[in-house]
Scaffold this motif. Structure first.
Motif, PDB file in Angstrom:
ATOM      1  N   GLY A   1       0.813  -1.207   0.000  1.00  0.00           N
ATOM      2  CA  GLY A   1       0.000   0.000   0.000  1.00  0.00           C
ATOM      3  C   GLY A   1       0.850   1.262   0.000  1.00  0.00           C
ATOM      4  N   MET A   2       1.917   1.252   0.802  1.00  0.00           N
ATOM      5  CA  MET A   2       2.804   2.411   0.856  1.00  0.00           C
ATOM      6  C   MET A   2       3.524   2.611  -0.473  1.00  0.00           C
ATOM      7  N   LEU A   3       3.983   1.505  -1.056  1.00  0.00           N
ATOM      8  CA  LEU A   3       4.685   1.595  -2.335  1.00  0.00           C
ATOM      9  C   LEU A   3       3.732   2.027  -3.446  1.00  0.00           C
ATOM     10  N   ALA A   4       2.520   1.533  -3.399  1.00  0.00           N
ATOM     11  CA  ALA A   4       1.517   1.924  -4.400  1.00  0.00           C
ATOM     12  C   ALA A   4       1.286   3.424  -4.354  1.00  0.00           C
ATOM     13  N   GLU A   5       1.170   3.947  -3.157  1.00  0.00           N
ATOM     14  CA  GLU A   5       0.970   5.395  -3.019  1.00  0.00           C
ATOM     15  C   GLU A   5       2.188   6.161  -3.532  1.00  0.00           C
ATOM     16  N   HIS A   6       3.373   5.686  -3.176  1.00  0.00           N
ATOM     17  CA  HIS A   6       4.609   6.359  -3.598  1.00  0.00           C
ATOM     18  C   HIS A   6       4.781   6.359  -5.119  1.00  0.00           C
ATOM     19  N   LEU A   7       4.463   5.219  -5.746  1.00  0.00           N
ATOM     20  CA  LEU A   7       4.679   5.089  -7.194  1.00  0.00           C
ATOM     21  C   LEU A   7       3.446   5.441  -8.021  1.00  0.00           C
ATOM     22  N   GLY A   8       2.301   5.654  -7.361  1.00  0.00           N
ATOM     23  CA  GLY A   8       1.080   5.958  -8.097  1.00  0.00           C
ATOM     24  C   GLY A   8       0.548   4.767  -8.868  1.00  0.00           C
ATOM     25  N   LEU A   9       0.645   3.583  -8.249  1.00  0.00           N
ATOM     26  CA  LEU A   9       0.199   2.333  -8.879  1.00  0.00           C
ATOM     27  C   LEU A   9      -0.946   1.721  -8.079  1.00  0.00           C
ATOM     28  N   PRO A  10      -1.702   0.810  -8.688  1.00  0.00           N
ATOM     29  CA  PRO A  10      -2.646   0.020  -7.898  1.00  0.00           C
ATOM     30  C   PRO A  10      -1.873  -0.862  -6.906  1.00  0.00           C
ATOM     31  N   VAL A  11      -2.475  -1.158  -5.785  1.00  0.00           N
ATOM     32  CA  VAL A  11      -1.818  -1.973  -4.763  1.00  0.00           C
ATOM     33  C   VAL A  11      -1.431  -3.340  -5.322  1.00  0.00           C
ATOM     34  N   SER A  12      -2.285  -3.909  -6.174  1.00  0.00           N
ATOM     35  CA  SER A  12      -1.970  -5.231  -6.740  1.00  0.00           C
ATOM     36  C   SER A  12      -0.678  -5.182  -7.562  1.00  0.00           C
ATOM     37  N   ASP A  13      -0.463  -4.095  -8.296  1.00  0.00           N
ATOM     38  CA  ASP A  13       0.779  -3.954  -9.072  1.00  0.00           C
ATOM     39  C   ASP A  13       1.981  -3.755  -8.158  1.00  0.00           C
ATOM     40  N   ALA A  14       1.788  -2.994  -7.087  1.00  0.00           N
ATOM     41  CA  ALA A  14       2.881  -2.786  -6.134  1.00  0.00           C
ATOM     42  C   ALA A  14       3.275  -4.107  -5.478  1.00  0.00           C
ATOM     43  N   LEU A  15       2.287  -4.940  -5.157  1.00  0.00           N
ATOM     44  CA  LEU A  15       2.587  -6.247  -4.580  1.00  0.00           C
ATOM     45  C   LEU A  15       3.368  -7.102  -5.570  1.00  0.00           C
ATOM     46  N   LEU A  16       3.006  -7.053  -6.838  1.00  0.00           N
ATOM     47  CA  LEU A  16       3.766  -7.795  -7.850  1.00  0.00           C
ATOM     48  C   LEU A  16       5.210  -7.304  -7.926  1.00  0.00           C
ATOM     49  N   LEU A  17       5.415  -5.998  -7.842  1.00  0.00           N
ATOM     50  CA  LEU A  17       6.773  -5.454  -7.851  1.00  0.00           C
ATOM     51  C   LEU A  17       7.577  -5.933  -6.643  1.00  0.00           C
ATOM     52  N   ILE A  18       6.927  -5.928  -5.482  1.00  0.00           N
ATOM     53  CA  ILE A  18       7.619  -6.391  -4.275  1.00  0.00           C
ATOM     54  C   ILE A  18       7.975  -7.869  -4.404  1.00  0.00           C
ATOM     55  N   ARG A  19       7.035  -8.659  -4.910  1.00  0.00           N
ATOM     56  CA  ARG A  19       7.315 -10.086  -5.101  1.00  0.00           C
ATOM     57  C   ARG A  19       8.479 -10.288  -6.060  1.00  0.00           C
ATOM     58  N   ALA A  20       8.474  -9.550  -7.160  1.00  0.00           N
ATOM     59  CA  ALA A  20       9.557  -9.674  -8.142  1.00  0.00           C
ATOM     60  C   ALA A  20      10.903  -9.284  -7.537  1.00  0.00           C
ATOM     61  N   ARG A  21      10.912  -8.205  -6.764  1.00  0.00           N
ATOM     62  CA  ARG A  21      12.169  -7.778  -6.123  1.00  0.00           C
ATOM     63  C   ARG A  21      12.638  -8.828  -5.126  1.00  0.00           C
ATOM     64  N   ALA A  22      11.706  -9.385  -4.355  1.00  0.00           N
ATOM     65  CA  ALA A  22      12.072 -10.414  -3.380  1.00  0.00           C
ATOM     66  C   ALA A  22      12.706 -11.611  -4.069  1.00  0.00           C
ATOM     67  N   LEU A  23      12.112 -12.046  -5.164  1.00  0.00           N
ATOM     68  CA  LEU A  23      12.653 -13.205  -5.882  1.00  0.00           C
ATOM     69  C   LEU A  23      13.987 -12.886  -6.541  1.00  0.00           C
ATOM     70  N   SER A  24      14.090 -11.721  -7.160  1.00  0.00           N
ATOM     71  CA  SER A  24      15.320 -11.397  -7.886  1.00  0.00           C
ATOM     72  C   SER A  24      16.500 -11.137  -6.959  1.00  0.00           C
ATOM     73  N   THR A  25      16.219 -10.728  -5.720  1.00  0.00           N
ATOM     74  CA  THR A  25      17.302 -10.455  -4.776  1.00  0.00           C
ATOM     75  C   THR A  25      17.435 -11.535  -3.707  1.00  0.00           C
ATOM     76  N   ASN A  26      16.578 -12.556  -3.786  1.00  0.00           N
ATOM     77  CA  ASN A  26      16.599 -13.643  -2.809  1.00  0.00           C
ATOM     78  C   ASN A  26      16.387 -13.107  -1.387  1.00  0.00           C
ATOM     79  N   THR A  27      15.493 -12.124  -1.258  1.00  0.00           N
ATOM     80  CA  THR A  27      15.188 -11.493   0.020  1.00  0.00           C
ATOM     81  C   THR A  27      13.787 -11.913   0.456  1.00  0.00           C
TER      82      THR A  27
END
Length: 194
Positions: free
Chosen positions: A149-175
């Motif tokens: 939700g915080m990232l969605a607000e910061h980037l001006g995206l829907p929350v569902s898209d922000a969650l996808l970005l977070i998931r992608a970052r987690a997988l790509s960085t093994n975090t």
């Protein structure tokens, strides 16, 4: 309900089980999610083989949890309603045996009864309750949704898209998602620097 956006982990027996659940949440696919979505048991006899049902999940499990060799997921059912699933893992091959699926279903029904009892205790705020999943739910799933939700607000995206970005970052960085969510919650603008 691991197949929904409001997935919650109620219990993990050890760090490996916890990471398996986190990986399913990060990828959005896996045996537990499939089991809860259709209410049917799922058997994965050898995790070293990429499962065509969830190729990304299979690959990530092989990379991050090479000790996991086999998985079983059994639906936790109350009446006709699937509440979630029990995901089991083994560190050795686990060939399917006659009667195993039925035994798993019976065990999952016992879990459903236990959850109903725990829910009743929580509703009554019984101080003698032995188990309270709220802290784990918030740490692993609630914090991720707040960060989305915080990232969605910061980037001006829907929350569902922000969650996808977070998931992608987690997988790509093994975090793990909880760690990444904490970072985003402290400074959503720092996302741009990562």
């Amino acid at each position: 309900m691991p197949h929904t956006a409001t997935a919650q982990l109620l219990c993990a027996s050890d760090d490996t089980a916890l990471r398996l659940e986190e990986l399913q949440f990060e990828v959005g696919r896996g045996p537990g999610i499939a089991c809860a979505a259709d209410g049917q048991p799922v058997v994965v006899g050898d995790c070293r083989q990429v499962d065509p049902r969830w190729p990304v999940f299979s690959t990530v499990v092989g990379e991050q949890l090479p000790q996991v060799r086999a998985l079983r997921a059994f639906p936790v059912v109350r009446g006709c309603e699937v509440l979630g699933c029990v995901l089991l893992y083994r560190t050795c091959l686990w060939p399917a045996r006659p009667g195993e699926v039925e035994q798993g279903r019976l065990a999952a029904r016992a879990v459903a009864r236990l959850l109903e009892d725990m829910d009743s205790a929580l509703r009554a705020e019984d101080p003698s309750r032995l188990w309270d999943p709220r802290r784990m739910i918030d740490a692993h799933w609630g914090s991720t949704h707040r960060a989305a939700g915080m990232l969605a607000e910061h980037l001006g995206l829907p929350v569902s898209d922000a969650l996808l970005l977070i998931r992608a970052r987690a997988l790509s960085t093994n975090t793990p998602l909880p760690r990444l969510a904490d970072t985003i919650a402290r400074d959503p603008a720092g996302w741009d620097e990562g």
